[in-house]
Design an enzyme around this catalytic site. Structure first.
Site, PDB file in Angstrom:
ATOM      1  N   ASP A  28       0.799  -1.227   0.000  1.00 24.91           N
ATOM      2  CA  ASP A  28       0.000   0.000   0.000  1.00 24.91           C
ATOM      3  C   ASP A  28       0.834   1.281   0.000  1.00 24.91           C
ATOM      4  O   ASP A  28       0.404   2.306   0.533  1.00 24.91           O
ATOM      5  CB  ASP A  28      -0.981   0.036   1.186  1.00 24.91           C
ATOM      6  CG  ASP A  28      -1.781  -1.233   1.295  1.00 24.91           C
ATOM      7  OD1 ASP A  28      -2.251  -1.720   0.254  1.00 24.91           O
ATOM      8  OD2 ASP A  28      -1.939  -1.747   2.413  1.00 24.91           O
ATOM      9  N   LYS A  31       2.641   2.295  -5.022  1.00 27.62           N
ATOM     10  CA  LYS A  31       3.498   1.978  -6.166  1.00 27.62           C
ATOM     11  C   LYS A  31       2.720   1.933  -7.474  1.00 27.62           C
ATOM     12  O   LYS A  31       3.291   2.120  -8.532  1.00 27.62           O
ATOM     13  CB  LYS A  31       4.302   0.692  -5.974  1.00 27.62           C
ATOM     14  CG  LYS A  31       3.526  -0.465  -5.447  1.00 27.62           C
ATOM     15  CD  LYS A  31       4.393  -1.622  -5.081  1.00 27.62           C
ATOM     16  CE  LYS A  31       3.527  -2.746  -4.545  1.00 27.62           C
ATOM     17  NZ  LYS A  31       2.625  -2.359  -3.446  1.00 27.62           N
ATOM     18  N   GLY A  55      -4.278  -4.135  -4.400  1.00 24.72           N
ATOM     19  CA  GLY A  55      -5.162  -3.104  -4.927  1.00 24.72           C
ATOM     20  C   GLY A  55      -4.296  -1.921  -5.314  1.00 24.72           C
ATOM     21  O   GLY A  55      -3.629  -1.345  -4.478  1.00 24.72           O
ATOM     22  N   HIS A  56      -4.242  -1.627  -6.589  1.00 24.18           N
ATOM     23  CA  HIS A  56      -3.431  -0.496  -7.039  1.00 24.18           C
ATOM     24  C   HIS A  56      -4.346   0.657  -7.400  1.00 24.18           C
ATOM     25  O   HIS A  56      -5.168   0.531  -8.297  1.00 24.18           O
ATOM     26  CB  HIS A  56      -2.582  -0.895  -8.246  1.00 24.18           C
ATOM     27  CG  HIS A  56      -1.486  -1.831  -7.894  1.00 24.18           C
ATOM     28  ND1 HIS A  56      -0.747  -2.507  -8.811  1.00 24.18           N
ATOM     29  CD2 HIS A  56      -1.001  -2.189  -6.696  1.00 24.18           C
ATOM     30  CE1 HIS A  56       0.155  -3.251  -8.199  1.00 24.18           C
ATOM     31  NE2 HIS A  56       0.015  -3.081  -6.912  1.00 24.18           N
ATOM     32  N   GLN A 269       2.008  -6.118  -3.112  1.00 22.35           N
ATOM     33  CA  GLN A 269       2.243  -6.212  -1.664  1.00 22.35           C
ATOM     34  C   GLN A 269       3.604  -5.593  -1.303  1.00 22.35           C
ATOM     35  O   GLN A 269       4.025  -4.671  -1.996  1.00 22.35           O
ATOM     36  CB  GLN A 269       2.151  -7.663  -1.165  1.00 22.35           C
ATOM     37  CG  GLN A 269       0.732  -8.196  -1.066  1.00 22.35           C
ATOM     38  CD  GLN A 269       0.178  -8.708  -2.364  1.00 22.35           C
ATOM     39  OE1 GLN A 269       0.869  -9.361  -3.118  1.00 22.35           O
ATOM     40  NE2 GLN A 269      -1.060  -8.416  -2.637  1.00 22.35           N
TER      41      GLN A 269
HETATM   42  P1  IMP Z   1      -3.658 -12.685   1.768  1.00 19.78           P
HETATM   43  O1  IMP Z   1      -2.609 -12.197   0.850  1.00 19.78           O
HETATM   44  O2  IMP Z   1      -5.052 -12.292   1.375  1.00 19.78           O
HETATM   45  O3  IMP Z   1      -3.537 -14.149   2.083  1.00 19.78           O
HETATM   46  O4  IMP Z   1      -3.442 -11.941   3.184  1.00 19.78           O
HETATM   47  C1  IMP Z   1      -2.293 -12.187   3.996  1.00 19.78           C
HETATM   48  C2  IMP Z   1      -1.816 -10.893   4.653  1.00 19.78           C
HETATM   49  O5  IMP Z   1      -1.292 -10.028   3.659  1.00 19.78           O
HETATM   50  C3  IMP Z   1      -2.919 -10.111   5.357  1.00 19.78           C
HETATM   51  O6  IMP Z   1      -2.364  -9.450   6.481  1.00 19.78           O
HETATM   52  C4  IMP Z   1      -3.319  -9.075   4.327  1.00 19.78           C
HETATM   53  O7  IMP Z   1      -3.890  -7.928   4.897  1.00 19.78           O
HETATM   54  C5  IMP Z   1      -1.966  -8.767   3.706  1.00 19.78           C
HETATM   55  N1  IMP Z   1      -2.085  -8.260   2.336  1.00 19.78           N
HETATM   56  C6  IMP Z   1      -2.344  -8.966   1.224  1.00 19.78           C
HETATM   57  N2  IMP Z   1      -2.355  -8.165   0.150  1.00 19.78           N
HETATM   58  C7  IMP Z   1      -2.089  -6.928   0.596  1.00 19.78           C
HETATM   59  C8  IMP Z   1      -1.909  -5.664  -0.060  1.00 19.78           C
HETATM   60  O8  IMP Z   1      -1.997  -5.521  -1.282  1.00 19.78           O
HETATM   61  N3  IMP Z   1      -1.631  -4.613   0.756  1.00 19.78           N
HETATM   62  C9  IMP Z   1      -1.490  -4.744   2.100  1.00 19.78           C
HETATM   63  N4  IMP Z   1      -1.623  -5.894   2.734  1.00 19.78           N
HETATM   64  C10 IMP Z   1      -1.912  -6.990   1.995  1.00 19.78           C
END
Ligand code: IMP
Length: 512
Positions: A28, A31, A55-56, A269
């Site tokens: 977040d 980028k 989410g971009h 991520q």
């Molecule tokens: P998952 O990727 O949905 O399995 O989530 C695993 C962890 O990664 C959780 O803490 C999510 O909130 C975090 N996470 C996954 N994708 C993002 C992202 O794009 N931004 C911030 N946190 C993320």
């Protein structure tokens, strides 16, 4: 490959080159906007990790676009930029189709999008399983985004996963799909109401994939939860929209690189969420570091000329559970963010602001000022101060060339705190060759939950700049108080800050 070690040099050079944009934090960092910006200067944009959990957000001419799967370079499709979703990405076809239709409805194109034949296919059972696990009160909650990401990568490693190419071959799809579902037959053993609640939620198309009483065959060998026939039908229907875009993107990218194209690799991520290097187990299930990114697009580290390490400043955010040393409001913030929405917050704390004396409420104030609500889930992001030990950790997995984003969020902040080191405040604990005792100093964050959850940050305090910076486009016009903090971070962390972002719009960037 030609070595280029500065951003200006990279941008000025003629001919090919590969630039990677990696988030050095918990995701977040903004980028997407950077990728969109650089996409104007490249031939190919490729994404290599994660899925619709990302989410971009890109703001273009005042219009906001949020993409979960298509690379952020898609807004340059009509200029001929090729966008690649690489083999390391987990693709939920329902989300992909929604994004493609949205682009169409906005008058945008995706003719140059290419999807790896080996990208992992997210199936309804992955989403169901992800959500079932997160529903259990067994203390193992990660706070996932519920997009099926963990289960899909588990299947890949367990060698029972499906890939995008299977959508091009109905027979092979059916047989692999049924085997996959069969392998999970004992995994859906959760209370009936919870399972049904998920199946009938919008995450799974409001019950479309579930059995109605009439359609449930009596001979099923495993719990009759998901209707294979409907899923197969829907998945082939999705594939009609994008099937012609599926190809060998690894080969395409290597050939592009060999022919001197300019390539941009888009991270998803952040380093601290890496399943290999991050704050395990509170991580995602792919590797968002530079190594994971290049692997996910079929390249090697040495194919990259320059990597940018993008970090939010001068605060940090984290979504989901897991330790967060500088979190404003500590545990209270973690619990609040896990169980409340943006509207709860605006209703309950209408008057809070970035200078509030109470840390929890100051955190809420910064969250509101920075619109820190998950682009994928809408969850409030936990907020804390900028953490140099975390940045030091990220360097070897991303880069020492740093981009600081969201600086304008703290325009009105009177005192800015920067964590310079962690003090360990827990029971004696051994990490490899080092034993930590109460009071041990940690300069570079130790990515071990048992350590991170007992870390107390030591702060340096700086006066804020107290003026709007969103309109500034050149470094020499930036307030002195702001640049003092930038220089402090550079010196303390041993990094070079190469770019600053001072607002959400494509143009709100300053090259240093
Ligand atoms: P998952 O990727 O949905 O399995 O989530 C695993 C962890 O990664 C959780 O803490 C999510 O909130 C975090 N996470 C996954 N994708 C993002 C992202 O794009 N931004 C911030 N946190 C993320």
């Amino acid at each position: 490959m030609t070595t280029t070690n500065s951003l200006k040099q990279f941008l000025r050079r003629k001919g090919g080159g590969t630039l990677a944009v990696v988030d050095g934090g918990w995701g977040d960092s903004g980028k997407g906007k950077l990728v969109d910006y650089f996409a104007g200067d490249v031939d190919v944009v490729a994404r290599g990790t994660g899925g619709a959990n990302a989410g971009h957000t890109i703001v273009l001419n005042g219009k906001t676009f949020i993409f979960h799967l298509v690379p952020a370079g898609i807004l340059r499709d009509s200029d001929g930029v090729i966008n690649i979703i690489g083999s390391g990405v987990a693709i939920d076809p329902a989300v992909l189709v929604r994004e493609l239709k949205k682009l169409e409805s906005e008058g945008m194109t995706y003719a140059n999008l290419r999807i790896s034949k080996n990208a992992k296919l997210v199936l309804p059972q992955h989403i169901l399983l992800d959500r079932l696990r997160e529903s259990a009160a067994d203390g193992k909650k990660i706070g996932t985004t519920g997009r099926g990401i963990g289960p899909v990568y588990e299947d890949h490693v367990a060698r029972i996963g499906l890939v995008m190419n299977d959508l091009l071959n109905p027979e092979s799809f059916r047989s692999k799909f049924e085997k996959n579902l069969h392998a999970k037959r004992n995994s859906f053993d959760y209370p009936f109401e919870i399972t049904q609640g998920i199946i009938f939620s919008t995450a799974l198309r409001s019950g479309l994939y579930g059995y109605t009483d009439e359609s449930r065959p009596s001979y099923l060998k495993y719990p009759p939860i998901l209707n294979e026939k409907v899923i197969e039908r829907e998945y082939f229907e999705y594939a009609k929209t994008f099937g012609h875009l599926i190809c060998d993107t690894d080969d395409l990218l290597v050939k592009k690189q060999q022919s001197g194209a300019r390539i941009l690799l888009e991270g998803a991520q952040g380093v601290l969420l890496s399943v290999d290097y991050g704050s395990y187990p509170y991580v995602t299930s792919s590797d968002p570091t530079l190594a994971g990114l290049v692997r996910g697009v079929g390249l090697r580290d040495r194919d990259v000329d320059l990597t940018l390490n993008v970090v939010k400043a001068f605060y940090t955010t984290r979504v989901g559970d897991g330790p967060f040393p500088t979190e404003l409001g500590g545990a209270a913030s973690r619990y609040w963010c896990a169980s409340h929405s943006k509207s709860d917050e605006t209703e309950k704390f209408p008057h809070t602001h970035v200078n509030y004396w109470d840390p929890f409420l100051q955190g809420v104030g910064i969250r509101v000022a920075g619109s820190e609500y998950g682009a994928t889930t809408g969850r409030p992001r936990r907020v804390g101060w900028f953490d140099i030990p975390l940045l030091r950790f990220s360097l070897r997995y991303a880069s020492t060339q740093v981009v600081l984003t969201k600086l304008d969020v703290l325009d009105a902040c009177k005192v800015i705190k920067i964590a310079t080191k962690h003090i360990y405040r827990g029971p004696t604990y051994t990490v490899g060759s080092e034993t930590l005792t109460d009071g041990s100093e940690i300069k570079t964050a130790i990515m071990d939950t048992a350590v991170l959850s007992h870390c107390e940050p030591v702060y340096a305090e700086f006066p804020g700049w107290l003026e709007p910076i969103g309109h500034i486009r050149s470094a020499n016009k930036l307030p002195k108080n702001l640049m003092r903090i930038v220089r402090f971070i550079e010196k303390e962390a041993g990094v070079e800050v190469v770019m600053l972002s001072v607002g959400p719009d494509r143009e709100q960037l300053i090259m240093l």
